[in-house]
Design a protein around this motif. Structure first.
Motif, PDB file in Angstrom:
ATOM      1  N   GLY A  71      28.361  -0.330 -13.341  1.00  0.00           N
ATOM      2  CA  GLY A  71      28.885  -0.232 -14.696  1.00  0.00           C
ATOM      3  C   GLY A  71      27.716  -0.115 -15.661  1.00  0.00           C
ATOM      4  N   TYR A  72      27.783  -0.857 -16.771  1.00  0.00           N
ATOM      5  CA  TYR A  72      26.705  -0.833 -17.750  1.00  0.00           C
ATOM      6  C   TYR A  72      25.616  -1.872 -17.442  1.00  0.00           C
ATOM      7  CZ  TYR A  72      29.271   2.269 -20.936  1.00  0.00           C
ATOM      8  OH  TYR A  72      29.915   3.341 -21.514  1.00  0.00           O
ATOM      9  N   VAL A  73      25.370  -2.133 -16.171  1.00  0.00           N
ATOM     10  CA  VAL A  73      24.275  -3.016 -15.767  1.00  0.00           C
ATOM     11  C   VAL A  73      23.379  -2.260 -14.786  1.00  0.00           C
ATOM     12  CG1 VAL A  73      23.632  -5.130 -14.539  1.00  0.00           C
ATOM     13  CG2 VAL A  73      25.585  -5.146 -16.108  1.00  0.00           C
ATOM     14  N   SER A  74      22.109  -2.091 -15.153  1.00  0.00           N
ATOM     15  CA  SER A  74      21.137  -1.446 -14.279  1.00  0.00           C
ATOM     16  C   SER A  74      20.580  -2.479 -13.312  1.00  0.00           C
ATOM     17  CB  SER A  74      19.994  -0.835 -15.096  1.00  0.00           C
ATOM     18  OG  SER A  74      18.907  -0.471 -14.257  1.00  0.00           O
ATOM     19  N   PHE A  87      30.554  -6.055 -19.108  1.00  0.00           N
ATOM     20  CA  PHE A  87      29.916  -4.741 -19.242  1.00  0.00           C
ATOM     21  C   PHE A  87      29.953  -3.951 -17.930  1.00  0.00           C
ATOM     22  CE2 PHE A  87      28.812  -5.844 -23.423  1.00  0.00           C
ATOM     23  CZ  PHE A  87      28.341  -4.708 -24.060  1.00  0.00           C
ATOM     24  N   ILE A  88      30.024  -4.649 -16.806  1.00  0.00           N
ATOM     25  CA  ILE A  88      30.269  -3.937 -15.552  1.00  0.00           C
ATOM     26  C   ILE A  88      31.642  -3.257 -15.623  1.00  0.00           C
ATOM     27  CG2 ILE A  88      30.737  -4.226 -13.084  1.00  0.00           C
ATOM     28  CD1 ILE A  88      28.611  -6.455 -13.091  1.00  0.00           C
ATOM     29  N   TYR A  89      32.616  -4.011 -16.120  1.00  0.00           N
ATOM     30  CA  TYR A  89      33.963  -3.456 -16.303  1.00  0.00           C
ATOM     31  C   TYR A  89      33.967  -2.322 -17.321  1.00  0.00           C
ATOM     32  CZ  TYR A  89      38.522  -3.232 -18.647  1.00  0.00           C
ATOM     33  OH  TYR A  89      39.667  -2.794 -19.254  1.00  0.00           O
ATOM     34  N   ALA A  90      33.276  -2.527 -18.443  1.00  0.00           N
ATOM     35  CA  ALA A  90      33.291  -1.531 -19.519  1.00  0.00           C
ATOM     36  C   ALA A  90      32.673  -0.211 -19.085  1.00  0.00           C
ATOM     37  CB  ALA A  90      32.551  -2.085 -20.745  1.00  0.00           C
ATOM     38  N   GLY A  91      31.642  -0.273 -18.240  1.00  0.00           N
ATOM     39  CA  GLY A  91      30.945   0.954 -17.855  1.00  0.00           C
ATOM     40  C   GLY A  91      31.468   1.610 -16.590  1.00  0.00           C
ATOM     41  N   TRP A  92      32.450   0.993 -15.959  1.00  0.00           N
ATOM     42  CA  TRP A  92      32.935   1.539 -14.692  1.00  0.00           C
ATOM     43  C   TRP A  92      33.440   2.977 -14.799  1.00  0.00           C
ATOM     44  CZ3 TRP A  92      31.478  -1.063 -10.599  1.00  0.00           C
ATOM     45  CH2 TRP A  92      31.965  -0.664  -9.345  1.00  0.00           C
ATOM     46  N   PRO A  93      34.159   3.342 -15.877  1.00  0.00           N
ATOM     47  CA  PRO A  93      34.618   4.736 -15.973  1.00  0.00           C
ATOM     48  C   PRO A  93      33.480   5.747 -16.168  1.00  0.00           C
ATOM     49  CG  PRO A  93      35.916   3.294 -17.395  1.00  0.00           C
ATOM     50  CD  PRO A  93      34.724   2.510 -16.962  1.00  0.00           C
ATOM     51  N   LYS A  94      32.258   5.290 -16.489  1.00  0.00           N
ATOM     52  CA  LYS A  94      31.131   6.202 -16.753  1.00  0.00           C
ATOM     53  C   LYS A  94      30.141   6.262 -15.591  1.00  0.00           C
ATOM     54  CE  LYS A  94      32.376   7.082 -21.031  1.00  0.00           C
ATOM     55  NZ  LYS A  94      31.550   6.672 -22.167  1.00  0.00           N
ATOM     56  N   PRO A 120      21.444   9.548 -20.429  1.00  0.00           N
ATOM     57  CA  PRO A 120      22.147  10.193 -21.554  1.00  0.00           C
ATOM     58  C   PRO A 120      22.322   9.259 -22.742  1.00  0.00           C
ATOM     59  CG  PRO A 120      23.231  10.696 -19.473  1.00  0.00           C
ATOM     60  CD  PRO A 120      22.189   9.660 -19.169  1.00  0.00           C
ATOM     61  N   GLU A 121      22.236   9.807 -23.941  1.00  0.00           N
ATOM     62  CA  GLU A 121      22.303   9.025 -25.177  1.00  0.00           C
ATOM     63  C   GLU A 121      23.606   8.252 -25.311  1.00  0.00           C
ATOM     64  OE1 GLU A 121      21.457   7.387 -28.845  1.00  0.00           O
ATOM     65  OE2 GLU A 121      20.090   8.507 -27.563  1.00  0.00           O
ATOM     66  N   ASP A 122      24.719   8.847 -24.877  1.00  0.00           N
ATOM     67  CA  ASP A 122      26.011   8.197 -25.114  1.00  0.00           C
ATOM     68  C   ASP A 122      26.237   6.964 -24.244  1.00  0.00           C
ATOM     69  OD1 ASP A 122      26.155   9.842 -22.868  1.00  0.00           O
ATOM     70  OD2 ASP A 122      28.317  10.094 -23.053  1.00  0.00           O
ATOM     71  N   VAL A 123      25.440   6.786 -23.194  1.00  0.00           N
ATOM     72  CA  VAL A 123      25.573   5.581 -22.366  1.00  0.00           C
ATOM     73  C   VAL A 123      24.314   4.720 -22.384  1.00  0.00           C
ATOM     74  CG1 VAL A 123      27.248   6.661 -20.818  1.00  0.00           C
ATOM     75  CG2 VAL A 123      24.799   6.769 -20.263  1.00  0.00           C
ATOM     76  N   ARG A 124      23.259   5.212 -23.046  1.00  0.00           N
ATOM     77  CA  ARG A 124      21.973   4.505 -22.988  1.00  0.00           C
ATOM     78  C   ARG A 124      22.042   3.130 -23.631  1.00  0.00           C
ATOM     79  NH1 ARG A 124      17.639   7.642 -25.993  1.00  0.00           N
ATOM     80  NH2 ARG A 124      18.353   9.240 -24.530  1.00  0.00           N
ATOM     81  N   MET A 125      22.582   3.048 -24.857  1.00  0.00           N
ATOM     82  CA  MET A 125      22.595   1.774 -25.561  1.00  0.00           C
ATOM     83  C   MET A 125      23.499   0.733 -24.879  1.00  0.00           C
ATOM     84  SD  MET A 125      21.067   0.334 -28.043  1.00  0.00           S
ATOM     85  CE  MET A 125      21.191  -1.186 -29.007  1.00  0.00           C
ATOM     86  N   PRO A 126      24.732   1.078 -24.500  1.00  0.00           N
ATOM     87  CA  PRO A 126      25.524   0.077 -23.782  1.00  0.00           C
ATOM     88  C   PRO A 126      24.914  -0.324 -22.443  1.00  0.00           C
ATOM     89  CG  PRO A 126      26.693   2.179 -23.892  1.00  0.00           C
ATOM     90  CD  PRO A 126      25.538   2.277 -24.825  1.00  0.00           C
ATOM     91  N   LEU A 127      24.192   0.592 -21.777  1.00  0.00           N
ATOM     92  CA  LEU A 127      23.507   0.236 -20.533  1.00  0.00           C
ATOM     93  C   LEU A 127      22.403  -0.783 -20.805  1.00  0.00           C
ATOM     94  CD1 LEU A 127      23.156   0.761 -17.466  1.00  0.00           C
ATOM     95  CD2 LEU A 127      21.528   2.580 -18.074  1.00  0.00           C
TER      96      LEU A 127
END
Length: 277
Positions: free
Chosen positions: A223-226, A206-213, A53-60
């Motif tokens: 989180g925001y780490v693939s 970024f793991i912390y930042a993306g945890w809610p998503k 999804p676009e809303d999480v793609r860039m931070p990922l």
């Protein structure tokens, strides 16, 4: 399906990331950067194809880039230090403010819109490229590095922007050092040391930042780490980083500036295109 991803998409992902890893490692060595300026746009395209999804793609992309930068920056830094070109006194001054800046940037990432990451990327890349391509040595603020207070402030700024751009800080710190008369080769070599200081707390942030998503992020994300992106980038990027470092010391000062400037313009143009469409 494998790990929740169609096999065709997984094959495309694997081939793209292995090839991109080789390019990233080479550029990390040549330019003293962690390779984020390469990793982020490549991941953006790969994740677009597999439907992130676009809303999480860039931070990922940014978070994964910071994770990948950990080993590549270590290899790049060790290769440059072996050449005797790293100014450790500068790294010691920047260590604490850079890490604090990364923590702030990671916190901002938890709430920032996706376009903010692109806008920051574009502004910094264009400014850096123009200085390298057209100003040569004329854009200088002095012939000696500034005092500890200004160095500390700039270290914090480097940390914040690097976290939001997914880079190892080499691009920003090289620019700053050349403003104060440091040769491009020494600036590149010293800047390689910031990658470790930025990438480790940045990836954790970024793991912390993306945890809610986590519910909308692709499978095998932390989180925001693939984790897929991290694992596939690493082998070839580590292998090619020392090759890039050796190449950097064979290029003339002006050639290194021009190549780096053109590369940054290319990256900026790509993100401008995504912002307008």
């Amino acid at each position: 399906m494998l790990a929740g991803i169609p096999v065709g998409d997984l094959v495309f992902l694997a081939i793209s990331l292995v090839a991109a890893g080789a390019i990233t490692g080479l550029l990390a060595g040549v330019f003293g950067v962690g390779g984020g300026a390469v990793i982020v746009p490549i991941l953006y395209e790969v994740f677009r194809v597999i439907g992130v999804p676009e809303d999480v793609r860039m931070p990922l992309c940014v978070g994964t880039s910071l994770a990948v930068i950990i080993p590549t920056s270590i290899r790049s830094f060790n290769a440059h230090r072996a050449k005797g070109m790293v100014d450790m006194s500068i790294l010691k001054i920047w260590a604490v403010p850079v890490v604090l800046g990364v923590i702030v940037g990671s916190y901002i990432a938890r709430f920032a819109p996706a376009d903010l990451f692109k806008i920051i990327f574009v502004i910094v890349a264009i400014f850096s490229a123009l200085r390298l391509l057209f100003a040569s040595d004329r854009w200088q603020l002095g012939t000696q590095m500034p005092g500890r207070v200004l160095m500390t402030v700039y270290g914090g700024v480097i940390g914040v922007l690097s976290a939001l751009m997914g880079i190892g800080g080499g691009q920003l710190s090289s620019l700053f050092m050349t403003f104060y008369g440091r040769p491009i080769h020494q600036a590149v070599a010293t800047s390689s040391g910031l990658g470790v200081l930025i990438s480790i707390p940045g990836a954790l942030g970024f793991i912390y930042a993306g945890w809610p998503k986590m519910d909308v992020l692709p499978p095998l994300s932390l989180g925001y780490v693939s984790l897929i992106g991290f694992i596939l980038f690493i082998p070839t990027s580590i292998w090619t980083a020392p090759i890039g470092a050796r190449l950097a010391h064979r290029l003339s000062k002006r050639k290194l500036e021009v190549v780096f400037g053109l590369f940054l313009l290319l990256v900026a143009a790509r993100f401008i295109w995504t912002l307008l469409h």
